[in-house]
Design an enzyme around this catalytic site. Structure first.
Site, PDB file in Angstrom:
ATOM      1  N   CYS A 146      42.175  41.779  33.387  1.00 53.13           N
ATOM      2  CA  CYS A 146      41.061  41.528  34.311  1.00 53.13           C
ATOM      3  C   CYS A 146      40.010  40.609  33.708  1.00 53.13           C
ATOM      4  O   CYS A 146      39.618  39.613  34.305  1.00 53.13           O
ATOM      5  CB  CYS A 146      40.427  42.853  34.726  1.00 53.13           C
ATOM      6  SG  CYS A 146      38.932  42.637  35.685  1.00 53.13           S
ATOM      7  N   CYS A 201      41.079  38.690  36.917  1.00 55.19           N
ATOM      8  CA  CYS A 201      40.007  38.716  37.928  1.00 55.19           C
ATOM      9  C   CYS A 201      38.777  37.886  37.570  1.00 55.19           C
ATOM     10  O   CYS A 201      38.281  37.116  38.395  1.00 55.19           O
ATOM     11  CB  CYS A 201      39.540  40.156  38.147  1.00 55.19           C
ATOM     12  SG  CYS A 201      40.827  41.385  38.089  1.00 55.19           S
ATOM     13  N   LYS A 225      39.396  34.084  37.011  1.00 56.22           N
ATOM     14  CA  LYS A 225      39.842  33.612  38.344  1.00 56.22           C
ATOM     15  C   LYS A 225      38.667  33.462  39.288  1.00 56.22           C
ATOM     16  O   LYS A 225      38.497  32.450  39.942  1.00 56.22           O
ATOM     17  CB  LYS A 225      40.881  34.611  38.886  1.00 56.22           C
ATOM     18  CG  LYS A 225      41.484  34.320  40.240  1.00 56.22           C
ATOM     19  CD  LYS A 225      40.721  34.803  41.446  1.00 56.22           C
ATOM     20  CE  LYS A 225      40.336  36.245  41.480  1.00 56.22           C
ATOM     21  NZ  LYS A 225      41.401  37.190  41.733  1.00 56.22           N
ATOM     22  N   TYR A 271      49.076  37.549  46.045  1.00 60.87           N
ATOM     23  CA  TYR A 271      47.656  37.398  45.712  1.00 60.87           C
ATOM     24  C   TYR A 271      47.434  36.175  44.801  1.00 60.87           C
ATOM     25  O   TYR A 271      46.629  35.311  45.088  1.00 60.87           O
ATOM     26  CB  TYR A 271      47.194  38.583  44.867  1.00 60.87           C
ATOM     27  CG  TYR A 271      46.811  39.871  45.516  1.00 60.87           C
ATOM     28  CD1 TYR A 271      45.477  40.204  45.689  1.00 60.87           C
ATOM     29  CD2 TYR A 271      47.760  40.791  45.889  1.00 60.87           C
ATOM     30  CE1 TYR A 271      45.096  41.433  46.208  1.00 60.87           C
ATOM     31  CE2 TYR A 271      47.407  42.020  46.417  1.00 60.87           C
ATOM     32  CZ  TYR A 271      46.071  42.342  46.575  1.00 60.87           C
ATOM     33  OH  TYR A 271      45.700  43.560  47.085  1.00 60.87           O
ATOM     34  N   GLU A 298      45.701  32.641  45.804  1.00 61.99           N
ATOM     35  CA  GLU A 298      44.362  32.384  45.266  1.00 61.99           C
ATOM     36  C   GLU A 298      44.339  31.079  44.461  1.00 61.99           C
ATOM     37  O   GLU A 298      43.429  30.257  44.613  1.00 61.99           O
ATOM     38  CB  GLU A 298      43.929  33.551  44.367  1.00 61.99           C
ATOM     39  CG  GLU A 298      43.634  34.819  45.162  1.00 61.99           C
ATOM     40  CD  GLU A 298      43.217  36.010  44.301  1.00 61.99           C
ATOM     41  OE1 GLU A 298      42.662  36.960  44.852  1.00 61.99           O
ATOM     42  OE2 GLU A 298      43.440  35.994  43.063  1.00 61.99           O
ATOM     43  N   HIS A 357      21.288  40.839  62.523  1.00 61.43           N
ATOM     44  CA  HIS A 357      21.396  39.535  63.172  1.00 61.43           C
ATOM     45  C   HIS A 357      20.487  38.499  62.528  1.00 61.43           C
ATOM     46  O   HIS A 357      19.366  38.822  62.178  1.00 61.43           O
ATOM     47  CB  HIS A 357      21.018  39.693  64.656  1.00 61.43           C
ATOM     48  CG  HIS A 357      21.225  38.458  65.447  1.00 61.43           C
ATOM     49  ND1 HIS A 357      22.475  37.997  65.787  1.00 61.43           N
ATOM     50  CD2 HIS A 357      20.331  37.563  65.936  1.00 61.43           C
ATOM     51  CE1 HIS A 357      22.341  36.868  66.470  1.00 61.43           C
ATOM     52  NE2 HIS A 357      21.050  36.592  66.576  1.00 61.43           N
ATOM     53  N   GLU A 404      27.961  41.337  61.681  1.00 62.25           N
ATOM     54  CA  GLU A 404      27.494  42.052  62.877  1.00 62.25           C
ATOM     55  C   GLU A 404      28.596  42.133  63.940  1.00 62.25           C
ATOM     56  O   GLU A 404      28.604  43.040  64.771  1.00 62.25           O
ATOM     57  CB  GLU A 404      26.238  41.399  63.464  1.00 62.25           C
ATOM     58  CG  GLU A 404      26.450  40.026  64.046  1.00 62.25           C
ATOM     59  CD  GLU A 404      25.167  39.440  64.657  1.00 62.25           C
ATOM     60  OE1 GLU A 404      24.575  40.087  65.523  1.00 62.25           O
ATOM     61  OE2 GLU A 404      24.775  38.327  64.248  1.00 62.25           O
TER      62      GLU A 404
HETATM   63  P1  NDP Z   1      52.560  39.858  44.344  1.00 64.56           P
HETATM   64  O1  NDP Z   1      53.494  40.974  44.269  1.00 64.56           O
HETATM   65  O2  NDP Z   1      51.320  39.956  45.161  1.00 64.56           O
HETATM   66  O3  NDP Z   1      53.345  38.566  44.850  1.00 64.56           O
HETATM   67  C1  NDP Z   1      54.513  38.134  44.247  1.00 64.56           C
HETATM   68  C2  NDP Z   1      55.036  36.965  45.043  1.00 64.56           C
HETATM   69  O4  NDP Z   1      56.118  36.357  44.357  1.00 64.56           O
HETATM   70  C3  NDP Z   1      55.573  37.374  46.416  1.00 64.56           C
HETATM   71  O5  NDP Z   1      55.216  36.375  47.326  1.00 64.56           O
HETATM   72  C4  NDP Z   1      57.071  37.445  46.197  1.00 64.56           C
HETATM   73  O6  NDP Z   1      57.816  37.141  47.336  1.00 64.56           O
HETATM   74  C5  NDP Z   1      57.262  36.316  45.198  1.00 64.56           C
HETATM   75  N1  NDP Z   1      58.458  36.511  44.369  1.00 64.56           N
HETATM   76  C6  NDP Z   1      58.807  37.611  43.684  1.00 64.56           C
HETATM   77  N2  NDP Z   1      59.953  37.406  43.005  1.00 64.56           N
HETATM   78  C7  NDP Z   1      60.329  36.144  43.275  1.00 64.56           C
HETATM   79  C8  NDP Z   1      61.432  35.347  42.883  1.00 64.56           C
HETATM   80  N3  NDP Z   1      62.397  35.816  42.084  1.00 64.56           N
HETATM   81  N4  NDP Z   1      61.507  34.092  43.342  1.00 64.56           N
HETATM   82  C9  NDP Z   1      60.550  33.604  44.172  1.00 64.56           C
HETATM   83  N5  NDP Z   1      59.491  34.307  44.588  1.00 64.56           N
HETATM   84  C10 NDP Z   1      59.382  35.566  44.142  1.00 64.56           C
HETATM   85  O7  NDP Z   1      52.247  39.500  42.827  1.00 64.56           O
HETATM   86  P2  NDP Z   1      51.110  38.639  42.139  1.00 64.56           P
HETATM   87  O8  NDP Z   1      51.745  38.156  40.892  1.00 64.56           O
HETATM   88  O9  NDP Z   1      50.515  37.643  43.064  1.00 64.56           O
HETATM   89  O10 NDP Z   1      50.009  39.720  41.784  1.00 64.56           O
HETATM   90  C11 NDP Z   1      50.359  40.917  41.100  1.00 64.56           C
HETATM   91  C12 NDP Z   1      49.404  42.020  41.458  1.00 64.56           C
HETATM   92  O11 NDP Z   1      48.162  41.788  40.851  1.00 64.56           O
HETATM   93  C13 NDP Z   1      49.098  42.155  42.940  1.00 64.56           C
HETATM   94  O12 NDP Z   1      50.041  42.940  43.608  1.00 64.56           O
HETATM   95  C14 NDP Z   1      47.739  42.756  42.959  1.00 64.56           C
HETATM   96  O13 NDP Z   1      47.852  44.161  42.945  1.00 64.56           O
HETATM   97  C15 NDP Z   1      47.123  42.270  41.663  1.00 64.56           C
HETATM   98  N6  NDP Z   1      46.138  41.207  41.926  1.00 64.56           N
HETATM   99  C16 NDP Z   1      45.050  41.484  42.670  1.00 64.56           C
HETATM  100  C17 NDP Z   1      44.121  40.507  42.952  1.00 64.56           C
HETATM  101  C18 NDP Z   1      42.936  40.819  43.775  1.00 64.56           C
HETATM  102  O14 NDP Z   1      42.630  41.984  43.963  1.00 64.56           O
HETATM  103  N7  NDP Z   1      42.255  39.827  44.329  1.00 64.56           N
HETATM  104  C19 NDP Z   1      44.275  39.146  42.447  1.00 64.56           C
HETATM  105  C20 NDP Z   1      45.467  38.970  41.679  1.00 64.56           C
HETATM  106  C21 NDP Z   1      46.349  39.965  41.436  1.00 64.56           C
HETATM  107  P3  NDP Z   1      58.174  38.270  48.448  1.00 64.56           P
HETATM  108  O15 NDP Z   1      56.937  38.464  49.249  1.00 64.56           O
HETATM  109  O16 NDP Z   1      59.275  37.634  49.219  1.00 64.56           O
HETATM  110  O17 NDP Z   1      58.605  39.473  47.698  1.00 64.56           O
END
Ligand code: NDP
Length: 452
Positions: free
Chosen positions: A43, A48, A51, A178, A182, A435, A440
């Site tokens: 984080c 976080c 980022k 995510y 982002e 407002h 709102e």
């Molecule tokens: P996510 O699980 O959110 O997303 C992973 C993405 O990668 C999905 O779109 C998935 O596709 C794709 N993917 C997975 N495997 C493959 C593959 N072999 N080939 C191609 N695409 C693939 O993970 P993140 O890494 O973005 O984030 C991890 C975690 O960190 C989040 O779940 C969240 O909990 C936390 N986080 C929170 C944030 C916040 O609160 N703002 C910011 C950043 C992270 P598909 O959908 O098809 O499975």
């Protein structure tokens, strides 16, 4: 049996630091904590916090344009990555220092090296020393996962993106979650030609469909080139650039390819299996609601348990563990109705069920609004805010609240309290509007747009 410590924490991220501080500072336990990298964890050091600072940096370009419409004389010459990066490094140093001070002030002894588990009560450090502890807490977090394919070693991840020497001219982000979404917005906002490839049909799978569509179309309108149904077959070095071959056979060159395809628990070579700790298929530590593993003296909190991978959740888990084991208070974290924000541009705040998930559970009413907010409308922008309340037709309870808007993260924190308290649609309605504001509109949603 006497132990060197009451608690030995492995991992100095959000969950581990909170557990160590509370166990030692509040409950008087003798605590040690080992961290192999920098104190603060994902984080603070490579997640976080940096980022969000990059999100801020990336928003100033459009804000400077808008300021001119508001009457300001602006002469913006572009974005200087190295100037921003110097500030980022300083801020992370400051925060790491604050984390170290927190532990020191709470009386926690820290070791700056890797620790592994030897058995139910023993931890070994990289320098060969070993310590015994009545309890061991695994709080080692996770790391980015990159699938293996030809040239996959050419891709960077969110770990490296904060250390780029220069800003690329053209970048490809792979993934639709995510982190991918982002960073697509961040790089785009910083002036990088940004492409995002996602294998599924729409980014941000799992969130409310209408919100996903709204966010994706807004991102595209602002310049992110999103290609859904597209994945990478191979990456090749081409001069100083990377040639990406996609599943549809097309090729394109990029300066940087960043993979954000999920994260995996950091349990490799940690000695857990040898100590009898049960791991799941992804390598996650299997725990009960009290974060206790299959070995009663070993506990685990945060991303390494693959429950909800969010810092505030890890903090709650660490705190509940310390209170339970050292404070005589049997407590668990609460994983229900956790609000969260995706810091895309536009920002997305969400709590509770998506329309799709709610409709699968019970009869619902759906209330939505979409409008151009005052601030950017004045500046000539067409950006629209989108808000949705998903309401149980039977109980009137608001099951889900979803906001796509500037500062949606701030809004959902507060709306989250109402939803967590079980507010009904009528509770929202009897709250007087503030407002003029964007939020709102959440208390003036009169008629359902549909029922399901
Ligand atoms: P996510 O699980 O959110 O997303 C992973 C993405 O990668 C999905 O779109 C998935 O596709 C794709 N993917 C997975 N495997 C493959 C593959 N072999 N080939 C191609 N695409 C693939 O993970 P993140 O890494 O973005 O984030 C991890 C975690 O960190 C989040 O779940 C969240 O909990 C936390 N986080 C929170 C944030 C916040 O609160 N703002 C910011 C950043 C992270 P598909 O959908 O098809 O499975």
């Amino acid at each position: 049996m006497t132990f060197d410590y009451d608690l030995f924490v492995i991992g100095g991220g959000s969950g581990g630091v909170r557990a160590a501080r509370v166990a030692s500072g509040d409950h008087g336990a003798k605590v040690a904590l080992a961290e192999e990298y920098r104190m603060g964890g994902t984080c603070v050091i490579r997640g976080c916090v940096p980022k969000k600072l990059m999100v801020f940096a990336s928003e100033y370009g459009e804000m400077a344009q808008d300021a001119q419409v508001y009457g300001w004389d602006m002469d913006v010459k572009g974005f200087d990555w190295s100037r921003f990066h110097d500030g980022l490094v300083k801020e992370l140093d400051r925060l790491e220092g604050a984390y170290r001070n927190t532990l020191k002030n709470a009386g926690v002894e820290t070791f700056n090296q890797r620790a592994t588990v030897v058995d139910a009560h023993t931890v070994a450090l990289a320098d060969g020393s070993t310590f015994t502890a009545k309890h061991i807490l695994i709080a080692v977090g996770g790391r980015p996962f990159v699938p293996e394919f030809e040239g996959s070693d050419l891709a960077i991840t969110s770990n490296e993106v904060f250390h780029m020497e220069d800003l690329p001219k053209k970048a490809l982000i792979v993934g639709g979650g995510y982190i991918a979404s982002e960073f697509a917005c961040i790089l785009n906002g910083l002036g990088v030609e940004t492409h995002q490839y996602y294998r599924g049909s729409q980014i941000l799978r799992g969130f409310d469909d209408e919100c996903r569509n709204h966010i994706a179309s807004h991102m595209q309108a602002h310049g992110v080139q999103i290609r859904c149904g597209t994945d990478i077959v191979k990456l090749n070095k081409q001069g100083g650039r990377i040639l990406a071959t996609a599943t549809d056979g097309t090729t394109e060159e990029f300066d940087v390819v960043m993979y954000a395809t999920g994260r995996v628990p950091n349990t490799d070579a940690l000695g857990l299996a040898g100590a009898g700790v049960k791991l799941g298929l992804k390598g996650e530590v299997i725990v009960d609601d009290y974060s206790q593993t299959s070995v009663p003296s070993i506990f685990a909190v945060g991303d390494v348990t693959d429950r909800i991978a969010l810092t505030p959740v890890a903090i709650r888990e660490g705190h509940a563990f310390a209170d339970t084991v050292f404070g005589g208070m049997k407590r668990t974290a609460d994983w229900d109705l956790v609000p969260s924000a995706v810091f895309t541009q536009p920002e997305f705040g969400t709590v509770g069920l998506s329309e799709e998930d709610a409709a699968a559970q019970c009869p619902i009413e759906v209330y939505t609004t979409a409008f151009r907010p005052m601030q950017t409308l004045f500046a000539g922008r067409q950006d629209r805010v989108f808000m949705k309340l998903v309401v149980s037709a039977q109980t009137r309870v608001v099951l889900g609240c979803h906001i796509v808007a500037p500062h949606a993260g701030e809004m959902i924190q507060l709306a989250g309290i109402a939803v967590k308290m079980g507010a009904t649609k009528e509770d929202f309605d009897r709250t007087v509007a503030v407002h003029p504001s964007i939020s709102e509109e959440l208390v003036t949603l009169r008629k359902p747009v549909r029922t399901a």
